[in-house]
Write a protein that holds these residues in place. Structure first.
Motif, PDB file in Angstrom:
ATOM      1  N   LEU A  87       0.827  -1.203   0.000  1.00 57.59           N
ATOM      2  CA  LEU A  87       0.000   0.000   0.000  1.00 57.59           C
ATOM      3  C   LEU A  87       0.861   1.251   0.000  1.00 57.59           C
ATOM      4  O   LEU A  87       0.645   2.167  -0.791  1.00 57.59           O
ATOM      5  CB  LEU A  87      -0.937   0.009   1.213  1.00 57.59           C
ATOM      6  N   PHE A  88       1.859   1.295   0.874  1.00 58.12           N
ATOM      7  CA  PHE A  88       2.714   2.483   0.965  1.00 58.12           C
ATOM      8  C   PHE A  88       3.396   2.763  -0.364  1.00 58.12           C
ATOM      9  O   PHE A  88       3.470   3.910  -0.812  1.00 58.12           O
ATOM     10  CB  PHE A  88       3.784   2.312   2.052  1.00 58.12           C
ATOM     11  N   PHE A  89       3.898   1.719  -1.021  1.00 61.60           N
ATOM     12  CA  PHE A  89       4.620   1.932  -2.262  1.00 61.60           C
ATOM     13  C   PHE A  89       3.689   2.364  -3.395  1.00 61.60           C
ATOM     14  O   PHE A  89       4.010   3.280  -4.159  1.00 61.60           O
ATOM     15  CB  PHE A  89       5.416   0.692  -2.670  1.00 61.60           C
ATOM     16  N   ILE A  90       2.530   1.731  -3.510  1.00 67.11           N
ATOM     17  CA  ILE A  90       1.590   2.120  -4.570  1.00 67.11           C
ATOM     18  C   ILE A  90       1.116   3.553  -4.342  1.00 67.11           C
ATOM     19  O   ILE A  90       0.987   4.330  -5.290  1.00 67.11           O
ATOM     20  CB  ILE A  90       0.410   1.121  -4.656  1.00 67.11           C
TER      21      ILE A  90
ATOM     22  N   GLN B 187       2.903   5.891  -2.966  1.00 63.28           N
ATOM     23  CA  GLN B 187       4.030   6.738  -3.354  1.00 63.28           C
ATOM     24  C   GLN B 187       4.157   6.845  -4.873  1.00 63.28           C
ATOM     25  O   GLN B 187       4.519   7.903  -5.390  1.00 63.28           O
ATOM     26  CB  GLN B 187       5.335   6.233  -2.738  1.00 63.28           C
ATOM     27  N   LEU B 188       3.851   5.775  -5.594  1.00 57.58           N
ATOM     28  CA  LEU B 188       3.815   5.864  -7.055  1.00 57.58           C
ATOM     29  C   LEU B 188       2.776   6.894  -7.484  1.00 57.58           C
ATOM     30  O   LEU B 188       3.042   7.761  -8.316  1.00 57.58           O
ATOM     31  CB  LEU B 188       3.471   4.509  -7.679  1.00 57.58           C
ATOM     32  N   TYR B 189       1.583   6.781  -6.899  1.00 55.31           N
ATOM     33  CA  TYR B 189       0.513   7.728  -7.224  1.00 55.31           C
ATOM     34  C   TYR B 189       0.947   9.155  -6.879  1.00 55.31           C
ATOM     35  O   TYR B 189       0.816  10.087  -7.684  1.00 55.31           O
ATOM     36  CB  TYR B 189      -0.769   7.351  -6.469  1.00 55.31           C
ATOM     37  N   ARG B 190       1.494   9.334  -5.695  1.00 51.72           N
ATOM     38  CA  ARG B 190       1.954  10.655  -5.261  1.00 51.72           C
ATOM     39  C   ARG B 190       3.013  11.187  -6.231  1.00 51.72           C
ATOM     40  O   ARG B 190       3.001  12.363  -6.597  1.00 51.72           O
ATOM     41  CB  ARG B 190       2.526  10.575  -3.837  1.00 51.72           C
TER      42      ARG B 190
END
Length: 157
Positions: free
Chosen positions: A136-139, A141-144
């Motif tokens: 969740l955190f990584f996805i 961060q991709l979105y961000r």
């Protein structure tokens, strides 16, 4: 360019899975994104940590092609803030690569073969997170990162 996230084992928590699905859909507005789960290994009680890493490594490498850029999410990887990560994404998009793959390893990390194949390592934090939460955190961060590249108001500077 396509971005792919590969992870070992499914996400059991329905709340986390709902958020992962939400951010994955949001990412679709910016880039072709695929989240691929490699099922947990069966009968691991008789395997050593090294043997488990080797088997997981074989499954990870089978999901890659030689032209793919492979980045490991590794506790010893380079840590970037969100703005620097967005620049990192832009650099890869500008390089003309077809597929950028990020990998979340199993509970014991990556095999030597996966480390040897990798083009880089990124660390999310010095803290330890569960493998399910890292997804969740990584996805997110991709979105961000993509909202930063588009100067959208999601990220506050």
């Amino acid at each position: 360019m396509q971005i792919k996230l590969i992870a070992i084992g499914k996400t059991d928590n329905k709340n986390l899975q709902a958020l992962i699905t939400d951010y994955s859909k949001r990412l679709g507005f910016y880039i072709k994104f695929e989240f691929e789960i490699i099922p947990d290994l069966k009968k691991v009680k008789h395997l050593s940590e090294a043997q488990q890493k080797e088997k997981e490594g074989e499954l990870i490498l089978a999901k890659t092609q030689t032209s793919d850029v492979l980045i490991l999410l590794d506790e010893n990887g380079k840590q970037l803030d969100s703005v620097a990560f967005s620049s990192y994404l832009q650099k890869h998009m500008n390089s003309g690569i077809k597929t950028l793959i990020f990998v979340i390893g199993g509970p014991y990390g990556f095999s030597d073969a996966v480390y040897a194949r990798a083009n880089g390592k990124i660390g999310l934090s010095k803290m330890t997170f569960s493998h399910q939460m890292v997804r969740l955190f990584f996805i997110e961060q991709l979105y961000r990162g993509f909202t930063i590249l588009r100067n959208e108001p999601y990220h506050h500077r």
